[in-house]
Design a protein around this motif. Structure first.
Motif, PDB file in Angstrom:
ATOM      1  N   GLU A  65      -3.073  -6.612   3.596  1.00 34.80           N
ATOM      2  CA  GLU A  65      -4.071  -5.733   4.227  1.00 34.80           C
ATOM      3  C   GLU A  65      -3.383  -4.618   5.012  1.00 34.80           C
ATOM      4  O   GLU A  65      -3.815  -3.464   4.963  1.00 34.80           O
ATOM      5  N   GLU A  68      -1.949  -2.111   2.545  1.00 34.44           N
ATOM      6  CA  GLU A  68      -3.038  -1.305   1.983  1.00 34.44           C
ATOM      7  C   GLU A  68      -3.454  -0.202   2.965  1.00 34.44           C
ATOM      8  O   GLU A  68      -3.673   0.938   2.572  1.00 34.44           O
ATOM      9  N   GLU A  69      -3.527  -0.544   4.232  1.00 36.49           N
ATOM     10  CA  GLU A  69      -3.887   0.447   5.251  1.00 36.49           C
ATOM     11  C   GLU A  69      -2.825   1.553   5.332  1.00 36.49           C
ATOM     12  O   GLU A  69      -3.158   2.740   5.409  1.00 36.49           O
ATOM     13  N   GLN A  72      -3.243   3.748   2.314  1.00 34.97           N
ATOM     14  CA  GLN A  72      -4.430   4.603   2.451  1.00 34.97           C
ATOM     15  C   GLN A  72      -4.126   5.798   3.350  1.00 34.97           C
ATOM     16  O   GLN A  72      -4.553   6.914   3.066  1.00 34.97           O
ATOM     17  N   ASN A  73      -3.407   5.558   4.435  1.00 37.10           N
ATOM     18  CA  ASN A  73      -3.090   6.627   5.390  1.00 37.10           C
ATOM     19  C   ASN A  73      -2.139   7.671   4.814  1.00 37.10           C
ATOM     20  O   ASN A  73      -2.123   8.811   5.281  1.00 37.10           O
ATOM     21  N   ARG A  75      -1.495   8.120   1.236  1.00 32.22           N
ATOM     22  CA  ARG A  75      -1.654   8.280  -0.214  1.00 32.22           C
ATOM     23  C   ARG A  75      -1.450   9.724  -0.675  1.00 32.22           C
ATOM     24  O   ARG A  75      -0.883   9.971  -1.728  1.00 32.22           O
ATOM     25  N   GLN A  76      -1.910  10.687   0.109  1.00 36.23           N
ATOM     26  CA  GLN A  76      -1.819  12.097  -0.289  1.00 36.23           C
ATOM     27  C   GLN A  76      -0.496  12.743   0.128  1.00 36.23           C
ATOM     28  O   GLN A  76      -0.328  13.942  -0.020  1.00 36.23           O
ATOM     29  N   ASP A 119      -1.979   1.845  -6.566  1.00 32.41           N
ATOM     30  CA  ASP A 119      -3.051   1.183  -7.315  1.00 32.41           C
ATOM     31  C   ASP A 119      -2.510   0.033  -8.162  1.00 32.41           C
ATOM     32  O   ASP A 119      -3.257  -0.830  -8.593  1.00 32.41           O
ATOM     33  N   GLN A 122       0.989  -3.628  -4.426  1.00 32.60           N
ATOM     34  CA  GLN A 122       0.708  -3.647  -2.992  1.00 32.60           C
ATOM     35  C   GLN A 122       1.821  -4.304  -2.201  1.00 32.60           C
ATOM     36  O   GLN A 122       1.958  -4.073  -1.016  1.00 32.60           O
TER      37      GLN A 122
END
Length: 184
Positions: A65, A68-69, A72-73, A75-76, A119, A122
């Motif tokens: 988890e 993943e966070e 997400q923060n 990814r770009q 994707d 992880q």
């Protein structure tokens, strides 16, 4: 972890109490006592095993988890122009793949591959043959002034994730990721 420690201490106490000098007890009375000790020891061992089996998946899930966070923060963050694809082979690790694409001394840049392939993967300890990873161009990402500060933050956060990992290599990986973050 407290439960494991408590159960381990209980087991040690049980063995210590059983190993004290025996009093002169007739043979007939010793057998039921010995049987009781064996049964209690088995119960303690089963309880310890159950706690361990319940705790480890919870810790792994929590670590996933957090990763993943972090992904997400960030990814770009990466420049994916010129990225390559790589299909995981038997025996590969993310560090080996990073060494292959980024040079022999750059295996600890594997989190960049993880970020580009978030994707697909992880956790670096769970890669499998057949997975396909995106391999960003390391030099482009390190030279891009808009990416550079974000990579520093990303590597710092990934290093923090390794603070909670329970693998033998986690402290070394954490230290190396911190060095990379500081160098950016």
């Amino acid at each position: 972890m407290k439960k494991i420690l408590l159960l381990a201490l209980s087991t040690a106490f049980l063995f210590a109490s059983c190993s004290s000098a025996p009093e002169a007890v007739p043979q007939q009375e010793q057998e039921p006592v010995a049987q009781t000790v064996v049964e209690e020891t088995k119960q303690v061992q089963e309880a310890v095993t159950q706690v361990v089996e319940e705790t480890i998946p919870q810790e792994q899930e929590k670590g996933e988890e957090i990763l993943e966070e972090v992904f997400q923060n960030h990814r770009q963050t990466l420049v994916l122009e010129g990225a390559k694809e790589y299909k995981v082979q038997y025996g590969d690790t993310l560090s080996k793949i990073a060494n292959k694409f980024y040079g022999k001394e750059n295996g600890y840049y594997f989190p960049i591959i993880m970020l580009a392939s978030a994707d697909t993967v992880q956790d670096p300890d769970t890669i499998e043959p057949g997975m396909v990873f995106t391999i960003p161009d390391l030099n482009k990402n390190l030279k891009e002034t808009s990416v550079h500060p974000k990579l520093k933050e990303f590597f710092t956060e990934i290093a923090d994730v390794y603070k909670n990992k329970k693998t033998a290599s986690a402290p070394t990986i954490r230290r190396e990721l911190q060095k990379i973050a500081q160098s950016l």
